[in-house]
Design a protein around this motif. Structure first.
Motif, PDB file in Angstrom:
ATOM      1  N   MET A  39      -8.845  -7.718 -11.062  1.00 29.26           N
ATOM      2  CA  MET A  39      -9.135  -8.875 -10.226  1.00 29.26           C
ATOM      3  C   MET A  39      -9.863  -8.427  -8.977  1.00 29.26           C
ATOM      4  O   MET A  39      -9.407  -7.513  -8.289  1.00 29.26           O
ATOM      5  CB  MET A  39      -7.843  -9.602  -9.828  1.00 29.26           C
ATOM      6  N   ASP A  40     -11.003  -9.020  -8.722  1.00 24.22           N
ATOM      7  CA  ASP A  40     -11.708  -8.786  -7.469  1.00 24.22           C
ATOM      8  C   ASP A  40     -11.269  -9.866  -6.488  1.00 24.22           C
ATOM      9  O   ASP A  40     -11.252 -11.050  -6.836  1.00 24.22           O
ATOM     10  CB  ASP A  40     -13.220  -8.849  -7.683  1.00 24.22           C
ATOM     11  N   THR A 137     -16.006 -22.302   4.241  1.00 24.31           N
ATOM     12  CA  THR A 137     -16.963 -21.230   4.560  1.00 24.31           C
ATOM     13  C   THR A 137     -16.638 -19.972   3.758  1.00 24.31           C
ATOM     14  O   THR A 137     -17.547 -19.247   3.331  1.00 24.31           O
ATOM     15  CB  THR A 137     -16.977 -20.905   6.065  1.00 24.31           C
ATOM     16  N   ALA A 138     -15.351 -19.716   3.526  1.00 21.35           N
ATOM     17  CA  ALA A 138     -14.966 -18.558   2.700  1.00 21.35           C
ATOM     18  C   ALA A 138     -15.489 -18.720   1.275  1.00 21.35           C
ATOM     19  O   ALA A 138     -15.965 -17.763   0.660  1.00 21.35           O
ATOM     20  CB  ALA A 138     -13.448 -18.402   2.692  1.00 21.35           C
ATOM     21  N   ILE A 139     -15.436 -19.942   0.756  1.00 16.88           N
ATOM     22  CA  ILE A 139     -15.949 -20.217  -0.589  1.00 16.88           C
ATOM     23  C   ILE A 139     -17.458 -19.985  -0.635  1.00 16.88           C
ATOM     24  O   ILE A 139     -17.982 -19.370  -1.574  1.00 16.88           O
ATOM     25  CB  ILE A 139     -15.600 -21.661  -1.016  1.00 16.88           C
ATOM     26  N   ARG A 140     -18.175 -20.467   0.383  1.00 19.77           N
ATOM     27  CA  ARG A 140     -19.630 -20.278   0.424  1.00 19.77           C
ATOM     28  C   ARG A 140     -19.987 -18.797   0.474  1.00 19.77           C
ATOM     29  O   ARG A 140     -20.940 -18.349  -0.180  1.00 19.77           O
ATOM     30  CB  ARG A 140     -20.232 -21.016   1.621  1.00 19.77           C
ATOM     31  N   GLN A 141     -19.224 -18.028   1.239  1.00 24.12           N
ATOM     32  CA  GLN A 141     -19.500 -16.594   1.335  1.00 24.12           C
ATOM     33  C   GLN A 141     -19.182 -15.879   0.030  1.00 24.12           C
ATOM     34  O   GLN A 141     -19.921 -14.988  -0.393  1.00 24.12           O
ATOM     35  CB  GLN A 141     -18.688 -15.991   2.489  1.00 24.12           C
ATOM     36  N   GLN A 144     -21.802 -15.752  -2.680  1.00 19.30           N
ATOM     37  CA  GLN A 144     -22.939 -14.849  -2.495  1.00 19.30           C
ATOM     38  C   GLN A 144     -22.623 -13.421  -2.915  1.00 19.30           C
ATOM     39  O   GLN A 144     -23.476 -12.542  -2.855  1.00 19.30           O
ATOM     40  CB  GLN A 144     -23.378 -14.876  -1.027  1.00 19.30           C
ATOM     41  N   ILE A 145     -21.362 -13.177  -3.321  1.00 22.34           N
ATOM     42  CA  ILE A 145     -20.937 -11.840  -3.729  1.00 22.34           C
ATOM     43  C   ILE A 145     -20.829 -11.799  -5.252  1.00 22.34           C
ATOM     44  O   ILE A 145     -20.298 -12.719  -5.863  1.00 22.34           O
ATOM     45  CB  ILE A 145     -19.577 -11.485  -3.084  1.00 22.34           C
ATOM     46  N   GLU A 146     -21.335 -10.744  -5.854  1.00 24.36           N
ATOM     47  CA  GLU A 146     -21.240 -10.563  -7.308  1.00 24.36           C
ATOM     48  C   GLU A 146     -20.475  -9.287  -7.629  1.00 24.36           C
ATOM     49  O   GLU A 146     -20.773  -8.228  -7.082  1.00 24.36           O
ATOM     50  CB  GLU A 146     -22.640 -10.506  -7.931  1.00 24.36           C
TER      51      GLU A 146
END
Length: 200
Positions: A39-40, A137-141, A144-146
């Motif tokens: 899990m990331d 905002t945490a969801i939006r950030q 952007q992470i893969e």
């Protein structure tokens, strides 16, 4: 009971032969594949004023909500399997701020715990606490992470100033695109109410 010289030699030989057989067996048998669920995650810690209240408990000792959140995060990092990735973020006012992008937990455990130790209420950049907006905002950030990390937000859920339910901000993203969980901290937390409002 003392063993004779001959018996000691015989016992040593038996132990060495047994060890050799076990080593050969270990080398002979094929490797067993084992699936480990990876899990990331990115841990978002609430550092607003209400998190300074000492109504949480660690090993029988009263501590602040923030101290409990930090210890919870540290213990969770310790239990995450190698190969998993974890990042750290804080939130104050209406925004979440990533301090450390997700990194592999085993090779970077020291760095993660050192960064976690530095999380402090004095890092807050405003006195208000708009948890719902910080979640968004945490969801939006995270998007952007893969690969997209799971958001683990540790908060008492207290909104200050209080928001009228009719004016509660609406989520503009796609539900389920980013997974996450709200971890309620403290004796009087508002996370259940907040979770219901976020789903609305």
């Amino acid at each position: 009971m003392r063993l004779s010289y001959q018996k000691r030699i015989l016992l040593t030989a038996i132990i060495m032969v047994t060890a050799l057989i076990l080593v050969m067996a270990a080398l002979w048998f094929p490797l067993v594949k084992r699936d480990v669920k990876i899990m990331d995650a990115i841990f978002v810690l609430d550092i607003t004023d209400s998190m300074n209240v000492k109504d949480a408990e660690i090993d029988g000792e009263k501590v602040s909500r923030l101290a409990w959140a930090k210890e919870f995060t540290r213990r969770t990092l310790l239990e995450m399997p190698c190969g998993a990735h974890a990042g750290l973020a804080i939130f104050s006012e209406a925004r979440s701020l990533i301090l450390m992008n997700p990194v592999e937990v085993c090779s970077s455990y020291h760095d993660l715990t050192q960064m976690l130790e530095q999380v402090d209420p004095y890092m807050a950049w405003a006195r208000s606490s708009e948890v719902s907006k910080a979640v968004y905002t945490a969801i939006r950030q995270a998007k952007q992470i893969e690969p997209k990390p799971t958001i683990v937000m540790l908060t008492d859920g207290h909104e200050s100033p209080p928001i009228n339910p009719t004016l509660f901000p609406k989520f503009a993203g796609t539900p389920g695109e980013v997974h996450g969980i709200l971890v309620g901290v403290g004796e009087m937390n508002y996370c259940l109410y907040l979770k219901l409002m976020i789903r609305a």
